[in-house]
Design an enzyme around this catalytic site. Structure first.
Site, short mmCIF file in Angstrom:
data_model
loop_
_atom_site.label_atom_id
_atom_site.label_comp_id
_atom_site.label_asym_id
_atom_site.label_seq_id
_atom_site.Cartn_x
_atom_site.Cartn_y
_atom_site.Cartn_z
N THR A 11 -7.34 -45.57 -8.48
CA THR A 11 -6.82 -46.15 -9.47
C THR A 11 -5.30 -46.86 -8.96
O THR A 11 -5.30 -48.10 -9.19
CB THR A 11 -6.50 -45.18 -10.80
OG1 THR A 11 -7.69 -44.75 -11.18
CG2 THR A 11 -5.91 -45.94 -11.90
N ALA A 31 11.39 -59.68 -1.22
CA ALA A 31 11.20 -58.64 -0.03
C ALA A 31 11.92 -59.73 1.15
O ALA A 31 12.60 -58.84 1.96
CB ALA A 31 10.06 -58.28 0.24
N ARG A 44 -14.58 -43.56 0.99
CA ARG A 44 -15.88 -44.23 0.73
C ARG A 44 -15.84 -45.87 1.09
O ARG A 44 -14.81 -46.02 1.57
CB ARG A 44 -15.49 -44.49 -1.10
CG ARG A 44 -15.49 -43.04 -1.77
CD ARG A 44 -15.14 -43.29 -3.12
NE ARG A 44 -13.81 -43.51 -3.09
CZ ARG A 44 -12.85 -43.56 -4.21
NH1 ARG A 44 -13.41 -43.58 -5.38
NH2 ARG A 44 -11.60 -44.07 -3.97
N LYS A 100 3.26 -37.02 -6.78
CA LYS A 100 4.32 -36.17 -7.39
C LYS A 100 3.93 -34.59 -6.61
O LYS A 100 5.00 -33.87 -6.55
CB LYS A 100 4.47 -36.02 -8.88
CG LYS A 100 3.21 -35.72 -9.31
CD LYS A 100 2.74 -36.67 -10.31
CE LYS A 100 1.20 -36.63 -10.71
NZ LYS A 100 0.58 -37.90 -11.40
N GLU A 185 -5.02 -36.76 -14.82
CA GLU A 185 -5.37 -36.29 -13.21
C GLU A 185 -6.80 -36.05 -13.32
O GLU A 185 -7.58 -35.98 -14.19
CB GLU A 185 -4.57 -35.06 -12.89
CG GLU A 185 -3.24 -35.36 -13.08
CD GLU A 185 -2.45 -36.28 -12.16
OE1 GLU A 185 -2.79 -36.16 -11.06
OE2 GLU A 185 -1.81 -37.22 -12.93
N ASP A 196 1.70 -30.99 -14.03
CA ASP A 196 2.13 -32.32 -13.65
C ASP A 196 3.54 -32.63 -14.15
O ASP A 196 4.54 -33.11 -13.48
CB ASP A 196 1.13 -33.49 -14.41
CG ASP A 196 1.51 -34.94 -14.10
OD1 ASP A 196 1.33 -35.19 -12.86
OD2 ASP A 196 2.08 -35.57 -14.92
N LYS A 200 7.25 -33.13 -12.06
CA LYS A 200 8.01 -34.24 -12.13
C LYS A 200 9.39 -33.77 -12.41
O LYS A 200 10.38 -34.50 -11.89
CB LYS A 200 7.34 -35.16 -13.11
CG LYS A 200 6.35 -35.85 -12.67
CD LYS A 200 5.66 -36.50 -13.93
CE LYS A 200 4.19 -37.32 -13.54
NZ LYS A 200 3.47 -37.84 -14.74
N GLY A 297 -1.04 -44.79 -15.70
CA GLY A 297 -2.06 -45.96 -15.77
C GLY A 297 -1.95 -46.90 -14.21
O GLY A 297 -0.75 -46.95 -13.73
#
Ligand code: HSE
Length: 400
Positions: A11, A31, A44, A100, A185, A196, A200, A297
């Site tokens: 993702t 940049a 994969r 994280k 997750e 999680d 953090k 996301g």
């Protein structure tokens, strides 16, 4: 042109490639030069993907390629990410990550390794997804002593608590929905048990105290025991239940906790709903500030990763100052924190008052056969001592 390698084409990794492509022009301008993906590492194959020719399966190809100056890790998990991170830095490459678990465990070590070599190890996406919070804490709030950080740091659980509250949905249904939307997750236990959020807040607290906070030492409660009845009580009190990750400065010490809290509408975090995250920060000079936005996301998280890559390109020959030393912080016990507690019990009011003294009773429509109340402010030791004397406790949620 700066050539990078992206580790993990899931993702976030595919989001990084997409952000770099869709915003190529503006990113190149900011940049100062173009950023090109030379390799994508994944176990994969991706037949038909426009970038399938960039996919490699052997990390050694990336590590040994002198053209690759930035390694971007979006695989998640401590290993092999840690091994790959160290190898990249030892090979003279900058490192950026959204991971994280990796940063909570080895952040100080990787930062030190990078700084010794005038490289950068950046991890802006590891907390709060797309919300800028690492950079503000590291670079902007440098004039303040940070007294408190209270965050909604897990989008999955906030989404779930919001859905349960607004739609009366059941826990399992809203969890499946959050997974389908790509917030959770791979193993959602990390979300719903608070692990999680724990990692953090460990990262944020480490930045605040400039030393290593071990996440294993943070008292962590998840949302798995929150029921529809608790939500009805919260509504009757004009409150919402949220999973908070908090750290406080207590004198010369720091104290951190992850737990569900009942918030009332005067609390800035009350209005943070759905998958959104927010981090409330109290500085001794600044006062209150809040950082709000998309905490999970694909594209929001990828946006923060790409912002780190841009920062690296702007600081190719110098390490960005980051005050996070490997030496360990001894956290104060979470029971030193004072709170009010919402309690449900099968005991009657007389028994409640004999133990807790004066309390405020709460009633929710349709719930009978139990006593629900809110205690006065008490520390965790006092609460535990009192609760041990009261039979039939069904639930206890801190009230903020
Ligand atoms: N599972 C995490 C969340 C993803 O829901 O917030 C972002 O770290």
């Amino acid at each position: 042109m700066v050539k990078i390698a992206v580790l993990g084409y899931g993702t976030i990794g595919s989001g990084v490639v997409e952000v770099l492509e869709r915003n190529r022009e503006v990113i190149t301008k900011r940049a100062g030069e173009e950023i090109a993906v030379k390799y994508i590492l994944d176990l994969r194959d991706f037949p038909g993907d426009p970038h399938e020719d960039l996919v490699v399966h052997d990390y050694e190809i990336i590590r040994s390629d002198p053209e690759v100056s930035v390694v971007v890790e979006t695989m998640g998990g401590v290993e092999p990410a840690f091994t790959f991170a160290k190898a990249a830095i030892l090979a003279g490459k900058h490192f950026a990550t959204s991971n994280k678990a990796l940063i909570a465990k080895h952040g100080a070590e990787l930062i030190a390794m990078a700084q010794e070599r005038s490289l950068n190890c950046l991890y802006g996406a590891s907390v709060g997804g797309g919300i800028p919070i690492i950079r503000p804490l590291n670079s902007c709030l440098t004039a303040d002593v940070i007294e408190e950080i209270s965050g909604i740091l897990n989008g999955t659980t906030n989404y779930m608590m919001t859905k349960m509250s607004e739609e009366g949905s059941e826990f399992d249904d809203v969890l499946h929905d959050a997974q389908a939307k790509g917030y959770a997750e791979a193993d959602p236990t990390a979300d719903i048990e608070g692990y999680d959020a724990c990692r953090k807040i460990a990262i944020l607290t480490s930045l605040v105290c400039a030393r290593q906070v071990d996440f294993e030492e943070i008292h962590t409660e998840g949302i798995t025991k929150i029921t529809a009845a608790d939500i009805r009580y919260a509504k009757a009190m004009g409150r919402r239940i949220k999973l908070l990750a908090c750290s406080y400065r207590l004198g010369e010490q720091y104290c951190a906790i992850v737990a569900p809290y009942m918030l009332d509408e005067s609390t800035p975090l009350y209005g943070v709903n759905g998958v959104f995250n927010a981090i409330f920060v109290k500085g001794n000079m600044l006062g209150d500030a809040m950082f709000y936005g998309s905490g999970a996301g694909k594209l929001p998280t990828a946006s923060a990763v790409v912002a780190d890559i841009v920062d690296i390109v702007r600081h190719k020959h110098v390490s960005i100052t980051m005050d996070w030393k490997p030496e360990k912080v001894q956290l104060a016990d979470y029971r030193n924190l004072t709170s009010r507690y919402f309690v449900r019990t099968t005991a009657d009011a007389a028994a409640v008052e004999s133990v807790f003294g004066e309390v405020s009773y709460v009633q929710a429509e349709g719930i009978t056969g139990e006593t629900a109340f809110v205690t006065g402010p008490m520390d965790g030791y006092a609460y535990e001592a009192a609760a041990a004397k009261l039979d039939g406790i069904l639930q206890c949620i801190r009230v903020k």
